[in-house]
Scaffold this active site. Structure first.
Site, PDB file in Angstrom:
ATOM      1  N   ASN A   9       0.877  -1.171   0.000  1.00 18.14           N
ATOM      2  CA  ASN A   9       0.000   0.000   0.000  1.00 18.14           C
ATOM      3  C   ASN A   9       0.912   1.217   0.000  1.00 18.14           C
ATOM      4  O   ASN A   9       1.502   1.541   1.025  1.00 18.14           O
ATOM      5  CB  ASN A   9      -0.884  -0.028   1.264  1.00 18.14           C
ATOM      6  CG  ASN A   9      -1.708   1.246   1.407  1.00 18.14           C
ATOM      7  OD1 ASN A   9      -1.739   2.081   0.502  1.00 18.14           O
ATOM      8  ND2 ASN A   9      -2.375   1.406   2.544  1.00 18.14           N
ATOM      9  N   TRP A  10       1.024   1.816  -1.163  1.00 17.22           N
ATOM     10  CA  TRP A  10       1.973   2.929  -1.288  1.00 17.22           C
ATOM     11  C   TRP A  10       1.497   4.196  -0.567  1.00 17.22           C
ATOM     12  O   TRP A  10       2.251   5.125  -0.388  1.00 17.22           O
ATOM     13  CB  TRP A  10       2.215   3.260  -2.773  1.00 17.22           C
ATOM     14  CG  TRP A  10       3.002   2.221  -3.518  1.00 17.22           C
ATOM     15  CD1 TRP A  10       3.485   1.036  -3.037  1.00 17.22           C
ATOM     16  CD2 TRP A  10       3.408   2.286  -4.897  1.00 17.22           C
ATOM     17  NE1 TRP A  10       4.170   0.361  -4.025  1.00 17.22           N
ATOM     18  CE2 TRP A  10       4.137   1.112  -5.180  1.00 17.22           C
ATOM     19  CE3 TRP A  10       3.227   3.223  -5.920  1.00 17.22           C
ATOM     20  CZ2 TRP A  10       4.686   0.848  -6.437  1.00 17.22           C
ATOM     21  CZ3 TRP A  10       3.766   2.962  -7.176  1.00 17.22           C
ATOM     22  CH2 TRP A  10       4.490   1.793  -7.426  1.00 17.22           C
ATOM     23  N   LYS A  11       0.229   4.224  -0.210  1.00 18.08           N
ATOM     24  CA  LYS A  11      -0.368   5.436   0.391  1.00 18.08           C
ATOM     25  C   LYS A  11      -0.072   6.634  -0.523  1.00 18.08           C
ATOM     26  O   LYS A  11      -0.007   6.465  -1.735  1.00 18.08           O
ATOM     27  CB  LYS A  11       0.117   5.623   1.827  1.00 18.08           C
ATOM     28  CG  LYS A  11      -0.097   4.341   2.647  1.00 18.08           C
ATOM     29  CD  LYS A  11       0.051   4.525   4.123  1.00 18.08           C
ATOM     30  CE  LYS A  11      -0.196   3.184   4.819  1.00 18.08           C
ATOM     31  NZ  LYS A  11      -0.101   3.250   6.266  1.00 18.08           N
ATOM     32  N   HIS A  95      -9.532   1.185   5.058  1.00 21.68           N
ATOM     33  CA  HIS A  95      -8.247   1.413   5.733  1.00 21.68           C
ATOM     34  C   HIS A  95      -8.481   2.365   6.913  1.00 21.68           C
ATOM     35  O   HIS A  95      -9.278   3.295   6.815  1.00 21.68           O
ATOM     36  CB  HIS A  95      -7.227   2.006   4.756  1.00 21.68           C
ATOM     37  CG  HIS A  95      -5.829   1.958   5.313  1.00 21.68           C
ATOM     38  ND1 HIS A  95      -5.388   2.865   6.244  1.00 21.68           N
ATOM     39  CD2 HIS A  95      -4.809   1.085   5.110  1.00 21.68           C
ATOM     40  CE1 HIS A  95      -4.140   2.558   6.580  1.00 21.68           C
ATOM     41  NE2 HIS A  95      -3.764   1.480   5.911  1.00 21.68           N
ATOM     42  N   GLU A  97      -6.827   4.725   8.009  1.00 19.20           N
ATOM     43  CA  GLU A  97      -6.584   6.142   7.718  1.00 19.20           C
ATOM     44  C   GLU A  97      -7.821   6.775   7.085  1.00 19.20           C
ATOM     45  O   GLU A  97      -8.104   7.953   7.290  1.00 19.20           O
ATOM     46  CB  GLU A  97      -5.339   6.275   6.813  1.00 19.20           C
ATOM     47  CG  GLU A  97      -4.071   6.050   7.626  1.00 19.20           C
ATOM     48  CD  GLU A  97      -2.896   5.489   6.838  1.00 19.20           C
ATOM     49  OE1 GLU A  97      -2.918   5.514   5.597  1.00 19.20           O
ATOM     50  OE2 GLU A  97      -1.945   5.003   7.490  1.00 19.20           O
ATOM     51  N   GLU A 167      -5.259  -4.841  10.531  1.00 19.58           N
ATOM     52  CA  GLU A 167      -4.254  -3.799  10.718  1.00 19.58           C
ATOM     53  C   GLU A 167      -4.520  -3.062  12.027  1.00 19.58           C
ATOM     54  O   GLU A 167      -5.331  -2.124  12.054  1.00 19.58           O
ATOM     55  CB  GLU A 167      -4.308  -2.800   9.555  1.00 19.58           C
ATOM     56  CG  GLU A 167      -4.019  -3.410   8.203  1.00 19.58           C
ATOM     57  CD  GLU A 167      -3.404  -2.393   7.244  1.00 19.58           C
ATOM     58  OE1 GLU A 167      -2.440  -2.765   6.575  1.00 19.58           O
ATOM     59  OE2 GLU A 167      -3.858  -1.232   7.191  1.00 19.58           O
ATOM     60  N   GLY A 173       2.653   2.333  10.761  1.00 22.20           N
ATOM     61  CA  GLY A 173       3.604   3.433  10.600  1.00 22.20           C
ATOM     62  C   GLY A 173       4.304   3.820  11.890  1.00 22.20           C
ATOM     63  O   GLY A 173       4.940   4.868  11.971  1.00 22.20           O
ATOM     64  N   SER A 212       3.596  -2.136  10.279  1.00 21.59           N
ATOM     65  CA  SER A 212       5.044  -2.209  10.503  1.00 21.59           C
ATOM     66  C   SER A 212       5.642  -3.571  10.179  1.00 21.59           C
ATOM     67  O   SER A 212       6.524  -4.053  10.895  1.00 21.59           O
ATOM     68  CB  SER A 212       5.396  -1.782  11.936  1.00 21.59           C
ATOM     69  OG  SER A 212       4.970  -0.459  12.175  1.00 21.59           O
ATOM     70  N   GLY A 233       2.935  -1.174   4.217  1.00 22.69           N
ATOM     71  CA  GLY A 233       2.994   0.258   3.949  1.00 22.69           C
ATOM     72  C   GLY A 233       4.420   0.680   3.630  1.00 22.69           C
ATOM     73  O   GLY A 233       4.934   0.432   2.535  1.00 22.69           O
ATOM     74  N   GLY A 234       5.067   1.301   4.595  1.00 17.81           N
ATOM     75  CA  GLY A 234       6.398   1.878   4.393  1.00 17.81           C
ATOM     76  C   GLY A 234       7.384   0.974   3.668  1.00 17.81           C
ATOM     77  O   GLY A 234       8.080   1.408   2.742  1.00 17.81           O
TER      78      GLY A 234
HETATM   79  P1  13P Z   1       3.118   0.351   7.635  1.00 13.92           P
HETATM   80  O1  13P Z   1       3.610  -0.940   7.036  1.00 13.92           O
HETATM   81  O2  13P Z   1       3.854   1.554   7.119  1.00 13.92           O
HETATM   82  O3  13P Z   1       3.029   0.287   9.122  1.00 13.92           O
HETATM   83  O4  13P Z   1       1.616   0.557   7.099  1.00 13.92           O
HETATM   84  C1  13P Z   1       0.726  -0.483   7.186  1.00 13.92           C
HETATM   85  C2  13P Z   1      -0.493  -0.138   6.426  1.00 13.92           C
HETATM   86  O5  13P Z   1      -1.234   0.742   6.805  1.00 13.92           O
HETATM   87  C3  13P Z   1      -0.769  -0.893   5.184  1.00 13.92           C
HETATM   88  O6  13P Z   1      -2.041  -0.620   4.711  1.00 13.92           O
END
Ligand code: 13P
Length: 251
Positions: A9-11, A95, A97, A167, A173, A212, A233-234
């Protein structure tokens, strides 16, 4: 049979040249992983260019959000059919967020999930508790409510064409990963809940862990019996990390 998956997930990250660099490194390295599902969920403006880069590869394309409506006067929104036009196979819905920063209710999340399936996209449905909720001892209740909102509207059988991502909000994050056992407990709880209504669907349901995930902890998470991969994510923005995490699926 239950499929394993790693999805990035590149956000709201990337640009044309960074995306190309990242994918050019990832694609050949993951070419041998034929038994798992692999995907990247990219920002809307890059769907077209990423679609071309992924052509004839084993990496699927996904988006990070979608409108619950088919079309109409919804300024700024993107429909399921628009995503399909660009070769999307997956779309993330619910998600945390989006739930928290954009006030998406579980009911809206369910509508998006239904819209995605109606258009033959596979929803990656995210569920998860906040730190406050975990500390209050209501993790299971929160997860159950988030799952129920979708199952009540879409029916349990719809999960046969969906992927769940657990999640925990406190792990996203933050660098604070859920321990394999903490994640396993919630994954098992999700699967058992579905199993009460349809055990075949529950057995085949791919449940990803997100929060993470790194190259250094992916293997121990993915080794748990109810953890079928990760939503990353990251670390999905760093080619070597995404490759190592995908390889940790161990196929
Ligand atoms: P991180 O891997 O950066 O913690 O993010 C997880 C995430 O929200 C994937 O959708």
């Amino acid at each position: 049979m239950r499929k394993k998956m790693v999805a990035g997930n590149w956000k709201m990250h990337g640009n044309l040249s960074e995306n190309e660099q990242l994918l050019t490194a990832i694609i050949p390295a993951l070419n041998e992983l034929r038994n798992s599902l692999l995907a990247v969920c990219v920002p809307f403006p890059y769907l077209s260019s990423v679609q071309h880069l992924l052509h004839n590869t084993n990496l699927g394309l996904g988006a990070q959000n979608v409108s619950q409506f088919e079309k109409g006067a919804y300024t700024g929104e993107v429909s399921v059919s628009m995503l399909s036009d660009f070769g999307c196979k997956y779309v993330i819905v619910g998600h945390s967020e989006r739930r928290m920063l954009y006030s998406e209710s579980s009911s809206v999340v369910a509508d998006k999930y239904i819209a995605a399936q109606r258009g033959n996209l596979i929803p990656l449905l995210c569920v998860g508790e906040t730190l406050e909720q975990r500390e209050a001892g209501i993790t299971q209740q929160v997860i159950q409510e988030q799952m129920k909102a979708v199952i009540d509207k879409a029916g349990v059988d719809s999960l046969g064409k969906a992927i769940i991502a657990y999640e925990p909000v406190w792990a996203i994050g933050t660098g604070k990963t859920a321990s394999p056992q903490q994640a396993q407990d919630v994954h098992a709880f999700i699967r058992q809940g579905v199993s009460l209504q349809n055990s075949n669907v529950a057995n085949d349901l791919t449940i990803l862990y997100g929060g993470s995930v790194k190259a250094s902890n992916a293997s121990e998470l993915f080794a748990m019996p109810d953890i079928d991969g990760g939503l990353i994510g990251g670390a999905s923005l760093i080619a070597d990390d995404f490759i190592a995490i995908s390889r940790a699926l161990n196929n």
